[in-house]
Scaffold this motif. Structure first.
Motif, PDB file in Angstrom:
ATOM      1  N   ILE A 185      40.010  33.663  28.694  1.00  0.00           N
ATOM      2  CA  ILE A 185      39.371  33.767  30.009  1.00  0.00           C
ATOM      3  C   ILE A 185      39.843  35.019  30.745  1.00  0.00           C
ATOM      4  O   ILE A 185      39.039  35.739  31.357  1.00  0.00           O
ATOM      5  N   THR A 186      41.137  35.302  30.693  1.00  0.00           N
ATOM      6  CA  THR A 186      41.669  36.465  31.406  1.00  0.00           C
ATOM      7  C   THR A 186      41.115  37.761  30.827  1.00  0.00           C
ATOM      8  O   THR A 186      40.726  38.670  31.579  1.00  0.00           O
ATOM      9  N   ARG A 187      41.100  37.876  29.516  1.00  0.00           N
ATOM     10  CA  ARG A 187      40.533  39.076  28.890  1.00  0.00           C
ATOM     11  C   ARG A 187      39.067  39.237  29.272  1.00  0.00           C
ATOM     12  O   ARG A 187      38.598  40.345  29.525  1.00  0.00           O
ATOM     13  N   HIS A 188      38.346  38.130  29.307  1.00  0.00           N
ATOM     14  CA  HIS A 188      36.937  38.191  29.686  1.00  0.00           C
ATOM     15  C   HIS A 188      36.790  38.687  31.117  1.00  0.00           C
ATOM     16  O   HIS A 188      35.996  39.589  31.408  1.00  0.00           O
ATOM     17  N   MET A 189      37.573  38.115  32.035  1.00  0.00           N
ATOM     18  CA  MET A 189      37.474  38.498  33.446  1.00  0.00           C
ATOM     19  C   MET A 189      37.784  39.969  33.660  1.00  0.00           C
ATOM     20  O   MET A 189      37.065  40.675  34.374  1.00  0.00           O
ATOM     21  N   LEU A 190      38.861  40.460  33.040  1.00  0.00           N
ATOM     22  CA  LEU A 190      39.294  41.835  33.273  1.00  0.00           C
ATOM     23  C   LEU A 190      38.316  42.869  32.720  1.00  0.00           C
ATOM     24  O   LEU A 190      38.371  44.037  33.121  1.00  0.00           O
ATOM     25  N   THR A 191      37.436  42.474  31.818  1.00  0.00           N
ATOM     26  CA  THR A 191      36.475  43.423  31.234  1.00  0.00           C
ATOM     27  C   THR A 191      35.092  43.320  31.864  1.00  0.00           C
ATOM     28  O   THR A 191      34.175  44.027  31.432  1.00  0.00           O
ATOM     29  N   ARG A 192      34.942  42.488  32.885  1.00  0.00           N
ATOM     30  CA  ARG A 192      33.630  42.354  33.518  1.00  0.00           C
ATOM     31  C   ARG A 192      33.346  43.552  34.431  1.00  0.00           C
ATOM     32  O   ARG A 192      34.264  44.145  35.004  1.00  0.00           O
ATOM     33  N   PRO A 193      32.070  43.929  34.598  1.00  0.00           N
ATOM     34  CA  PRO A 193      31.741  45.052  35.487  1.00  0.00           C
ATOM     35  C   PRO A 193      32.097  44.779  36.949  1.00  0.00           C
ATOM     36  O   PRO A 193      32.247  45.723  37.722  1.00  0.00           O
ATOM     37  N   TRP A 194      32.238  43.516  37.316  1.00  0.00           N
ATOM     38  CA  TRP A 194      32.575  43.178  38.698  1.00  0.00           C
ATOM     39  C   TRP A 194      34.078  43.024  38.924  1.00  0.00           C
ATOM     40  O   TRP A 194      34.507  42.719  40.043  1.00  0.00           O
ATOM     41  N   ALA A 195      34.899  43.219  37.894  1.00  0.00           N
ATOM     42  CA  ALA A 195      36.337  42.986  38.028  1.00  0.00           C
ATOM     43  C   ALA A 195      36.973  43.921  39.052  1.00  0.00           C
ATOM     44  O   ALA A 195      37.812  43.499  39.860  1.00  0.00           O
ATOM     45  N   ALA A 196      36.600  45.209  39.037  1.00  0.00           N
ATOM     46  CA  ALA A 196      37.191  46.164  39.977  1.00  0.00           C
ATOM     47  C   ALA A 196      36.827  45.813  41.415  1.00  0.00           C
ATOM     48  O   ALA A 196      37.662  45.895  42.325  1.00  0.00           O
ATOM     49  N   GLU A 197      35.575  45.386  41.628  1.00  0.00           N
ATOM     50  CA  GLU A 197      35.148  44.991  42.973  1.00  0.00           C
ATOM     51  C   GLU A 197      35.869  43.716  43.409  1.00  0.00           C
ATOM     52  O   GLU A 197      36.240  43.568  44.585  1.00  0.00           O
ATOM     53  N   LEU A 198      36.109  42.826  42.471  1.00  0.00           N
ATOM     54  CA  LEU A 198      36.842  41.601  42.787  1.00  0.00           C
ATOM     55  C   LEU A 198      38.278  41.926  43.175  1.00  0.00           C
ATOM     56  O   LEU A 198      38.841  41.311  44.085  1.00  0.00           O
ATOM     57  N   ARG A 199      38.866  42.905  42.489  1.00  0.00           N
ATOM     58  CA  ARG A 199      40.221  43.323  42.839  1.00  0.00           C
ATOM     59  C   ARG A 199      40.255  43.929  44.241  1.00  0.00           C
ATOM     60  O   ARG A 199      41.202  43.706  45.002  1.00  0.00           O
ATOM     61  N   ARG A 200      39.242  44.696  44.586  1.00  0.00           N
ATOM     62  CA  ARG A 200      39.182  45.263  45.938  1.00  0.00           C
ATOM     63  C   ARG A 200      39.088  44.158  46.986  1.00  0.00           C
ATOM     64  O   ARG A 200      39.687  44.256  48.059  1.00  0.00           O
ATOM     65  N   ALA A 201      38.341  43.118  46.664  1.00  0.00           N
ATOM     66  CA  ALA A 201      38.247  41.985  47.591  1.00  0.00           C
ATOM     67  C   ALA A 201      39.607  41.323  47.766  1.00  0.00           C
ATOM     68  O   ALA A 201      39.984  40.927  48.875  1.00  0.00           O
ATOM     69  N   HIS A 202      40.360  41.199  46.685  1.00  0.00           N
ATOM     70  CA  HIS A 202      41.718  40.663  46.755  1.00  0.00           C
ATOM     71  C   HIS A 202      42.592  41.536  47.653  1.00  0.00           C
ATOM     72  O   HIS A 202      43.320  41.026  48.519  1.00  0.00           O
ATOM     73  N   ASP A 203      42.523  42.860  47.455  1.00  0.00           N
ATOM     74  CA  ASP A 203      43.333  43.775  48.255  1.00  0.00           C
ATOM     75  C   ASP A 203      42.948  43.719  49.733  1.00  0.00           C
ATOM     76  O   ASP A 203      43.813  43.779  50.615  1.00  0.00           O
TER      77      ASP A 203
END
Length: 226
Positions: free
Chosen positions: A140-158
């Protein structure tokens, strides 16, 4: 809204390296910056996000991942989560934090897996449950980190933690400025003391270079009596 920020659920089929097949519905929480994987075979949710406390640590490189066994809660004091997954008949509890580089599909020691028994204490899950859970979380983690939305999700976290982090930095600046002022006082005192010693050295060097005439012999100053 950006196309990299999907709002509807996503349906995927995931397979662990050991061949375990899962059907998951992914929902993205843009307030927390986390991805909720609702796995049909587990009857519950595994949430993948980033660990906010790791931002303040200087011990490790890279970003720590936080797994929630269930739907996430905004309170850091929550230990038992709604819609917790069940692995080999064991209901999982609490959270787990790890670095992606530490993940292994064949070794489960990198992941903390606890079981739900009620109350404030959650013991470790049985060995078989730990192994299967680690394989699932790895996939699951590998899948999440390779999604096109992962960087945007990280920005939301920040963005979620930016205010607290800003206050942290402002406090750190004030403490460092106070420390710097005290250090500057020490530097000034040492410079003053060094200047005093430099003056002593200069005075000694000047005295050593001065020539002093010897007194005249007694015979020249007092003639002998006749």
């Amino acid at each position: 809204m950006s196309s990299s920020r999907p709002t509807g659920p996503q349906y995927v089929t995931l397979v662990t390296e050991g061949g375990y097949r899962m059907h998951a519905t992914i929902t993205l929480d843009w307030e927390l910056g986390a991805a909720l994987y609702r796995v049909a075979e587990l009857g519950g949710t595994i949430t993948v996000g980033w660990e906010s406390g790791h931002y303040y640590l200087s011990c490790c490189d890279g970003d720590a991942i936080e797994i929630t066994y269930g739907k996430p809660d905004r309170s850091p004091f929550t230990h038992h989560f709604e819609d917790a997954p069940t692995v080999y008949g064991v209901v999982l509890a609490e959270r787990a934090v790890f670095h992606p580089d530490s993940m292994s599909p064949t070794n489960h020691r990198w992941l903390v897996v606890r079981r739900e028994i009620g109350g404030h204490y959650s013991p470790s899950a049985p060995e078989g449950t730990q192994r299967r859970t680690a394989a699932i979380v790895h996939t699951i983690t590998r899948h999440m980190l390779t999604r096109p939305w992962a960087a945007e999700l990280r920005r939301a976290h920040d963005q979620q933690h930016a205010s607290a982090r800003h206050r942290h930095h402002q406090q750190a600046i004030r403490e460092l400025e106070d420390e710097a002022a005290k250090l500057q006082e020490k530097v000034n005192r040492e410079r003053e003391r060094a200047a005093v010693q430099a003056a002593v050295i200069e005075e000694a060097a000047t005295s050593a270079g001065r020539v002093t005439a010897l007194p005249a012999p007694v015979a020249e100053r007092q003639p002998l009596a006749a």
